[in-house]
Design an enzyme around this catalytic site. Structure first.
Site, PDB file in Angstrom:
ATOM      1  N   CYS A 134      -4.833 -11.225  -5.517  1.00  0.00           N
ATOM      2  CA  CYS A 134      -5.513 -10.569  -4.491  1.00  0.00           C
ATOM      3  C   CYS A 134      -4.721 -10.294  -3.371  1.00  0.00           C
ATOM      4  O   CYS A 134      -4.678 -11.156  -2.513  1.00  0.00           O
ATOM      5  CB  CYS A 134      -6.988 -11.502  -4.288  1.00  0.00           C
ATOM      6  SG  CYS A 134      -7.933 -10.793  -2.937  1.00  0.00           S
ATOM      7  N   CYS A 137      -6.905 -10.835   0.002  1.00  0.00           N
ATOM      8  CA  CYS A 137      -6.923 -12.139   0.272  1.00  0.00           C
ATOM      9  C   CYS A 137      -5.795 -12.673   0.786  1.00  0.00           C
ATOM     10  O   CYS A 137      -5.712 -13.321   1.894  1.00  0.00           O
ATOM     11  CB  CYS A 137      -7.290 -12.916  -0.741  1.00  0.00           C
ATOM     12  SG  CYS A 137      -8.581 -12.265  -1.988  1.00  0.00           S
ATOM     13  N   ASP A 138      -4.496 -12.139   0.158  1.00  0.00           N
ATOM     14  CA  ASP A 138      -3.040 -12.937   0.578  1.00  0.00           C
ATOM     15  C   ASP A 138      -2.206 -12.076   1.302  1.00  0.00           C
ATOM     16  O   ASP A 138      -1.142 -12.473   1.644  1.00  0.00           O
ATOM     17  CB  ASP A 138      -2.677 -13.576  -0.729  1.00  0.00           C
ATOM     18  CG  ASP A 138      -3.550 -14.630  -1.525  1.00  0.00           C
ATOM     19  OD1 ASP A 138      -4.454 -15.226  -0.870  1.00  0.00           O
ATOM     20  OD2 ASP A 138      -3.721 -14.790  -2.812  1.00  0.00           O
TER      21      ASP A 138
END
Ligand SMILES: Cc1cc2nc3c(=O)[nH]c(=O)nc-3n(C[C@H](O)[C@H](O)[C@H](O)COP(=O)(O)OP(=O)(O)OC[C@H]3O[C@@H](n4cnc5c(N)ncnc54)[C@H](O)[C@@H]3O)c2cc1C
Length: 306
Positions: A134, A137-138
């Site tokens: 992701c 997200c990261d």
């Protein structure tokens, strides 16, 4: 006496939440079972959603929150639990979870899908230590660093564009000599000055002691192997349906998707499938939400005529 719901919705992504909204407005007694503490499904991992009518450029988490708030405002009942089985009885469907059993006259399977893995050495060992599924997200953890994205579809190209804004250098590793992603995304990608596509290549291993340090890549045309130094690897090679639990209950196709048309009716009476988990042409938020609405209409018809 145990409560019997008109419908039990499994999953609270766009399909499950749209189904909850339609069920509440139809005055059906409904329960939504979600294994995560946060609703929204795959949408919560999406940095920006730019193709949902009326909400251009919305952050995925904000969108998921709006969907959930809408269902809450209508009085939808949620429980946090993981479904492990459905027992079909004459008029009841007993949904088995790690928090107990719930009984519904009907069930809507809206458990969505998840990321496909590469299955190479280092992927599992370095998950969370540089291996991610992701980018939204990261990605921020890799500010001014070098990363690789693996894949060639819309998600891989979106990830590479997103990461190019954050990282110093982005390699896009793709097994073919052209990308499958939408042309508009490809144009954006090629306009990024810090993205390099490694064509015709597959990842053999992800390497590193404590964190990702490099990927070993083979060119499938000339069989040349090279080690590319990276700090992170973002894997975007497709999705798999979350249908394992339901495979012995309803018919699935060869890829594990639950066989159902636009009406979301499965081959088992009183069981419906909505969203990414069912056989369909396009897996998106808008089609998942549409499925939620259609599934509830089919539930209503079933409850009237069954
Ligand atoms: C990185 C990324 C970017 C994307 N970008 C876009 C975009 O820009 N526009 C767009 O339209 N679409 C986009 N998509 C696709 C979109 O997110 C999906 O099509 C959509 O979320 C599918 O909704 P769904 O409700 O069917 O399933 P999901 O969103 O997968 O939700 C399923 C829910 O079911 C729950 N669940 C699963 N199994 C169980 C169980 N056994 N018990 C209880 N709960 C369970 C899960 O926890 C999850 O919350 C993107 C997807 C990804 C991964």
């Amino acid at each position: 006496m145990e409560k019997k719901f008109d419908t039990i919705i499994i999953g609270s992504g766009p399909a499950g939440l749209a189904a909850a909204i339609y069920a509440e407005r139809a005055k059906l007694e409904c329960l939504i079972i979600e294994k995560n503490y946060v609703s929204g499904g795959q949408v919560i991992n999406t940095y920006e959603v730019d193709n949902y009518p009326g909400l251009p450029g919305i952050n995925g988490f904000d969108m998921a929150t709006k969907f959930r708030e809408h269902a809450d405002a209508l009085g939808a009942e949620f429980v946090t639990a993981e479904v492990s089985d459905i027992i079909i009885e004459e008029t009841d469907r007993k949904v088995v979870t790690d928090q107990g059993e719930f009984i519904g006259k009907t069930v809507i399977l809206a458990a969505g899908a998840r990321h496909r893995k590469l299955g190479v050495p280092g992927e599992e060992e370095l998950a969370g230590m540089g291996v991610s599924y992701c980018a939204t997200c990261d990605g921020a953890f890799f500010k001014n660093k070098t990363v690789a994205v693996v894949g060639g579809g819309d998600v891989a190209v979106e990830d590479a564009i997103f990461l190019a804004r954050v990282c110093e250098k982005v390699f896009l590793i793709h097994r073919r000599d052209e990308l499958r992603a939408a042309k508009i995304l490809q144009e954006k990608l090629f306009a990024c000055g810090n993205v390099e596509v490694i064509w015709d290549s597959v990842v053999n291993s992800i390497n590193g002691e404590e964190n990702v340090e490099s990927v070993t890549v083979t060119n499938i045309k000339n069989e040349k192997e090279e080690k590319v130094a990276v700090d992170g690897v973002f894997i975007a090679v497709g999705i798999l349906p979350n249908s394992e639990v339901f495979q012995n209950i309803v018919e699935t196709d060869e890829h594990g998707y639950i066989v159902a048309n636009e009406d979301c009716v499965t081959n088992k009476k009183g069981i419906f499938a909505a969203g990414d988990i069912r056989t369909k042409m396009l897996r998106q938020i808008i089609t998942a939400a549409a499925d939620g609405a259609n599934a509830v209409t089919s539930v209503q018809n079933y409850l009237i005529y069954a």
